[in-house]
Design a protein around this motif. Structure first.
Motif, PDB file in Angstrom:
ATOM      1  N   LYS A 198       0.823  -1.218   0.000  1.00  0.00           N
ATOM      2  CA  LYS A 198       0.000   0.000   0.000  1.00  0.00           C
ATOM      3  C   LYS A 198       0.857   1.267   0.000  1.00  0.00           C
ATOM      4  O   LYS A 198       0.496   2.267  -0.602  1.00  0.00           O
ATOM      5  N   SER A 199       2.010   1.203   0.669  1.00  0.00           N
ATOM      6  CA  SER A 199       2.829   2.416   0.804  1.00  0.00           C
ATOM      7  C   SER A 199       3.220   3.002  -0.557  1.00  0.00           C
ATOM      8  O   SER A 199       3.246   4.220  -0.743  1.00  0.00           O
ATOM      9  N   GLN A 250       9.297   4.234   8.175  1.00  0.00           N
ATOM     10  CA  GLN A 250       9.119   4.540   6.750  1.00  0.00           C
ATOM     11  C   GLN A 250      10.028   5.680   6.312  1.00  0.00           C
ATOM     12  O   GLN A 250      10.623   5.630   5.238  1.00  0.00           O
ATOM     13  N   ASP A 275      -3.041   6.460   5.953  1.00  0.00           N
ATOM     14  CA  ASP A 275      -2.611   5.071   6.080  1.00  0.00           C
ATOM     15  C   ASP A 275      -3.353   4.437   7.256  1.00  0.00           C
ATOM     16  O   ASP A 275      -3.742   5.137   8.196  1.00  0.00           O
ATOM     17  N   GLU A 276      -3.512   3.143   7.212  1.00  0.00           N
ATOM     18  CA  GLU A 276      -4.246   2.407   8.246  1.00  0.00           C
ATOM     19  C   GLU A 276      -5.589   3.103   8.507  1.00  0.00           C
ATOM     20  O   GLU A 276      -5.962   3.383   9.654  1.00  0.00           O
TER      21      GLU A 276
HETATM   22 MG   LIG Z   1       1.379  -0.244   5.402  1.00  0.00          MG
END
Ligand SMILES: [Mg+2]
Ligand SMILES: Nc1ncnc2c1ncn2[C@@H]1O[C@H](COP(=O)(O)OP(=O)(O)OP(=O)(O)O)[C@@H](O)[C@H]1O
Length: 708
Positions: free
Chosen positions: A65-66, A93, A164-165
C-alpha cells in the motif's frame, strides 16, 4: 546517497490521458524502489490520485500500500501528506525512504525542537524540498498546522493526503483511534486536495465507515483479494496436547532457525513463554506495553536485525512492522476477531515465500476471551459500535469447524473462495481426517470437562477488573489523553513509566500489574533516597494493602459466583483474608506478605465450597448477621526478632513447595489439595523445636527465638 530526481514526469492532475503516465510511473518505481513492476492494484490507485481523484484502497497486509502514496510524491513537485497512527511506523518509513535518497520527514513531539523547526522552515519556504511528510492525526487537528496546510494548498504544493491504516477511523475496526475521527474535517478544510485511504481491513462496514467519515468524493474503490497463498494455516488444540509450551518449542525447533512472532493475550504469558523458549536454546524476547520503552526499542531492533529470532508479544507489536522474512506467526491464545487474526497472521511471509500461521486453540482461552468481550460489551455506551462477541464467533468457527481454513478467513471478509484453490495449504485440506479426529476428541474432552463443574479458566487471575492486563488486546481507544502533536499510543511503555512516577496508578491497569508497578515505584523511590532505612523499605504500604484486598476480592467474587456460594460476603471475606496475611507478615516484610497474598489467591482458585466455608466461617456468620463463630483457622501470631537465615530458608522452602504447575494444568480441580504452607512463625517454631531436639541430642546449640 541521494539519487538525482528523474526528469519531469508527464503525470499531472489535468492529464486526460492518465494511462499514458504508466511508463513514467514504472520508471519511478524501478529507479527509486528497485521493483520491476507494480503489484495488484497499485498502478490503478496511483493513477487515480495523480489525476486528482479520491481513492479507497483495500489491500492485504504486505500488499504494498505504501507505494500507492510514495510514487505520487515523486511524480511531480509538491508534497504528499501521510497520516499515520504510530510514531514508530512513521520513523521506520521515513528512515527507509531517506536511505533510498527520497526527501521524507515526519513531525512528532518526540523529535528535538531544532529538527521540527527545520521541517517547518522548509514547509514555509516557497519551495519545500520535502516530498513526503508523515504526520499524526493529532497534529492535523491543530489550527496552526491546518493553516500551514492551507497555505501549501494555496500555493499548489499539496498534492495528496494519504490516510494510512484508514480503518483506525472506524469504531467498527479492530484498531479504532479516536484521534482519527478528527480527520473528518479534512474534506471541509482542504476540499480540493485528493485523498487516498489505505487499509488492510476488509470488513464491508469498515469500508463504508471510512469512506463516509472521510467524505471521500466518488472514490475509486480498489479491492484486492485477501488471499495469502504463501501462508499455510493450521490450528493446534491445547486440550489435546500435553504441554503447549513444549509443543511450541518443538515446532519452532523443527523449523530451524526461523524468524517468528508469537502473539499472547497476557503480558505475563509473553514473559513466561519467552523465558521458556530461551531456556531451551531458542533465541527469543518478550515485547509488550509493560516494558520500558527503551527496552522495547532494543527488543524490536534485535528482532528486526535478526539478532533475536522469535518475538513473544501482545498485539502492541506489529502494526506497520515491515519485516519480510517472518516465517511463522503463532497465536498462543485465541485472537479476539477474524480481522485481528488476519492482520496478525498476515505479518508472516511478506516476501511472498512459504510461511506458516499456527493458532493454539484452547477452550479455556475461548472462555476467557468470551468473558472479556462480554464485559467490554456491557461497558459500551449505546452509541459505541465496537464489535465484540459476534466477531469472535467467526474465529471460533475457524478453530472449531472442520472445513478449509483459508475459505473461512476469506468468506468472513465477504470473499468467495472455491476450496479446491486452497491446494492443501491449510491443515484441514491437507489432513482432513486428522483434523476431524482432533475436533471429535476436543468435543469429547470439552464435554467431559464441562460435567466436572469448575474446570475452565484456571490459568491465571482472570478477574473482572483485570482488563488492564489485556489492554493491548482491545482497540487503543480509551487513550483520550491526546496531546496536540503526540500520538496517544497506549501501547507505549511510557504509560507504565508515567504511572510509576505519578501519584496515582492508572485505572486501566490490572491489579497484578498495579502491584508490580507499585513495587517498581517503591524500588525507584528507595534508589533515590538511599538514606531511607532498610526496614522502611520493607514496609507494607497502605496502597499495597488496598491493591491486595482488591486482588483477593476479584478472585473471591469469581470463585463464589462459580460455586454458587451466597453465604459469604466477598467484601468482608477479602478484608478478612488480607488482614490474615497482614497480621502474619507485616513484620516479616513486604515480600512475605506479597507471597502470602499470592498463595491465598491461588488457594481460592482451588478451594471447594467446604474449604471456603471453613476458612471464612467468621465472615459467613457476619453475613448472616450472627455472632462470629470464632471457628476460622487459628491465627498464628506475628513474629518478632526474625533471623535473616530463617527468612531465607523459609523463602526457599516456600518456593519449592508451591505446586503452581499442578493447579494450572489439572482439568479437575476438586481432588487437588495444596500442601499446607506453614506460616512463618510455625516454620520458625518447627525449626526451634528441631534445634532443641538437636541440642538435647547434643548436636548444636539452640537459637533463641523470641515469639510473641
Ligand atoms: Mg502499510
Ligand atoms: N510492486 C512491488 N514489487 C515488489 N515488492 C513490492 C512492491 N510494492 C511493495 N513491495 C514490497 O512489499 C512489502 C510490503 O509493502 P508495504 O509495507 O507497503 O505493505 P502494506 O500493504 O502497507 O502492508 P501493511 O498492511 O502491513 O502495512 C515491502 O517490503 C515492499 O518493498
Amino acid at each position: 546517497m541521494k539519487k538525482s530526481p528523474l526528469p519531469v514526469q508527464n503525470v499531472h492532475r489535468s492529464d486526460k490521458n492518465v494511462g499514458g503516465g504508466k511508463e513514467a510511473l514504472v520508471k519511478l518505481l524501478r529507479w527509486h524502489f528497485g521493483h520491476a513492476d507494480f503489484r495488484g492494484k497499485q498502478l490503478e490507485a496511483i493513477q487515480a490520485v495523480v489525476s486528482g481523484r479520491d481513492c479507497f484502497c483495500l489491500m492485504p497486509t504486505g500488499g504494498g500500500k505504501s507505494i500507492c502514496y510514495q510514487i505520487p510524491a515523486l511524480a511531480k513537485p509538491g508534497i504528499v501528506l501521510v497520516v499515520s497512527p504510530l510514531i514508530a511506523l512513521m520513523e521506520n518509513q521515513v528512515m527507509a525512504l531517506k536511505e533510498k535518497g527520497i526527501a521524507a520527514e515526519y513531525l512528532s513531539s518526540t523529535q528535538a525542537t531544532h529538527v521540527r523547526n527545520k521541517i517547518h522552515e522548509d514547509l514555509d519556504s516557497g519551495k519545500p524540498s520535502v516530498r513526503l511528510l508523515y504526520v499524526t492525526p493529532e497534529l492535523i487537528a491543530t489550527k496552526g498546522f491546518m493553516l500551514k496546510l492551507r497555505k501549501l494548498r494555496d500555493r499548489g504544493l499539496l498534492n495528496l493526503i494519504a490516510i494510512d491504516e484508514a480503518h483506525c477511523i472506524s469504531s467498527w475496526g479492530h484498531d479504532f483511534r479516536p484521534s482519527y475521527r478528527q480527520l473528518s474535517n479534512l474534506r471541509d478544510s482542504l476540499a480540493d486536495v485528493p485523498m487516498l485511504a489505505l487499509t488492510a481491513t476488509a470488513a464491508p462496514k469498515v469500508q463504508k465507515d471510512v469512506i463516509d467519515s472521510l467524505s471521500l468524493r466518488n472514490p475509486l474503490v480498489l479491492k484486492s483479494s485477501f488471499n495469502r497463498p504463501n501462508i499455510f494455516y493450521e490450528v493446534r488444540y491445547k486440550e489435546l496436547i500435553d504441554n503447549a509450551y513444549t509443543d511450541l518449542c518443538n515446532l519452532l525447533k523443527s523449523c530451524g532457525n526461523i524468524c517468528a512472532i508469537i502473539y499472547c493475550l497476557e503480558r505475563t504469558t509473553c514473559d513466561d513463554l519467552s523465558l521458556h523458549l530461551s531456556s531451551t536454546g531458542i533465541s527469543s524476547a518478550a515485547y509488550h506495553a509493560g516494558l520500558q520503552s527503551k527496552l522495547r526499542s532494543t527488543v524490536l531492533d534485535d528482532w528486526l536485525s535478526s539478532k533475536k529470532q522469535v518475538i513473544v508479544a501482545t498485539v502492541a507489536f506489529g502494526m506497520g512492522i515491515d519485516k519480510k522474512d517472518v516465517r511463522m506467526v503463532c497465536h498462543f491464545n485465541v485472537p479476539k476477531s477474524m480481522e485481528s487474526f488476519y492482520q496478525e497472521s498476515g505479518r508472516a511471509g511478506r516476501d511472498q515465500l512459504p510461511s506458516r500461521s499456527v493458532l493454539y486453540y484452547g477452550v479455556d482461552d475461548r472462555k476467557k476471551m468470551e468473558f472479556l468481550l462480554r464485559n467490554s460489551e456491557n461497558k459500551k455506551s449505546p452509541s459505541s459500535k465496537k464489535p465484540t462477541t459476534s466477531n469472535f464467533d467467526q474465529i471460533v468457527r475457524y478453530c472449531e469447524g472442520s472445513g478449509c481454513r483459508r475459505k473461512k478467513i476469506l468468506e468472513s471478509f465477504g470473499e468467495e473462495f472455491p476450496v479446491q484453490q486452497c491446494k492443501k495449504t491449510c491443515d484441514a485440506c491437507k489432513n482432513p481426517n486428522q483434523v476431524a479426529r482432533c475436533l471429535e476428541e476436543l468435543t469429547t474432552t470439552a464435554s467431559r470437562r464441562h460435567n466436572s463443574s469448575r474446570v475452565f479458566i484456571t490459568s491465571s487471575s482472570d478477574n473482572k477488573t483485570n482488563e488492564g492486563e489485556y489492554s493491548e488486546f482491545w482497540n487503543r481507544n480509551e487513550d483520550g489523553s491526546n496531546s496536540d502533536e503526540e500520538i496517544s499510543d497506549s501501547d507505549d511503555g511510557a504509560d507504565a513509566v508515567k504511572s510509576i512516577a505519578g501519584p496515582k496508578l492508572s485505572k486501566k491497569l490490572g491489579v497484578d500489574e498495579k502491584l508490580v508497578l507499585l513495587e517498581r515505584a517503591e524500588e525507584k523511590y528507595y534508589e533515590r533516597n538511599k538514606q531511607v532505612k532498610k526496614s522502611e523499605k520493607n514496609a507494607i504500604s497502605e496502597t499495597l494493602r488496598e491493591s491486595s484486598k482488591q486482588r483477593l476480592l476479584n478472585e473471591l467474587t469469581r470463585v463464589l459466583q462459580l460455586l454458587g456460594v451466597e453465604e459469604i460476603d466477598s467484601q468482608n471475606a477479602s478484608e478478612f483474608l488480607e488482614n490474615e496475611c497482614y497480621r502474619k507478615y507485616s513484620k516479616a516484610g513486604k515480600s512475605f506478605y506479597y507471597s502470602q497474598i499470592a498463595s491465598t489467591v491461588r488457594w481460592l482458585g482451588t478451594a471447594s465450597r467446604d474449604d471456603l466455608m471453613t476458612r471464612l466461617s467468621s465472615v459467613v456468620s457476619y453475613a448472616k448477621g450472627e455472632e462470629p463463630s470464632g471457628e476460622s483457622l487459628p491465627m498464628t501470631e506475628p513474629v518478632e526478632n526474625i533471623e535473616q537465615e530463617d527468612i531465607n530458608t523459609y523463602a526457599t522452602e516456600l518456593q519449592v513447595d508451591e505446586p503452581t504447575q499442578l493447579l494450572v494444568t489439572s482439568p479437575s480441580r476438586s481432588p487437588i489439595r495444596l500442601p499446607e504452607i506453614p506460616s512463618f512463625s510455625e516454620f520458625v517454631n518447627r525449626r526451634k523445636m528441631k534445634h532443641s531436639t538437636e541440642v538435647s541430642d547434643g548436636k548444636k546449640p539452640a537459637k533463641i527465638m523470641k515469639l510473641q
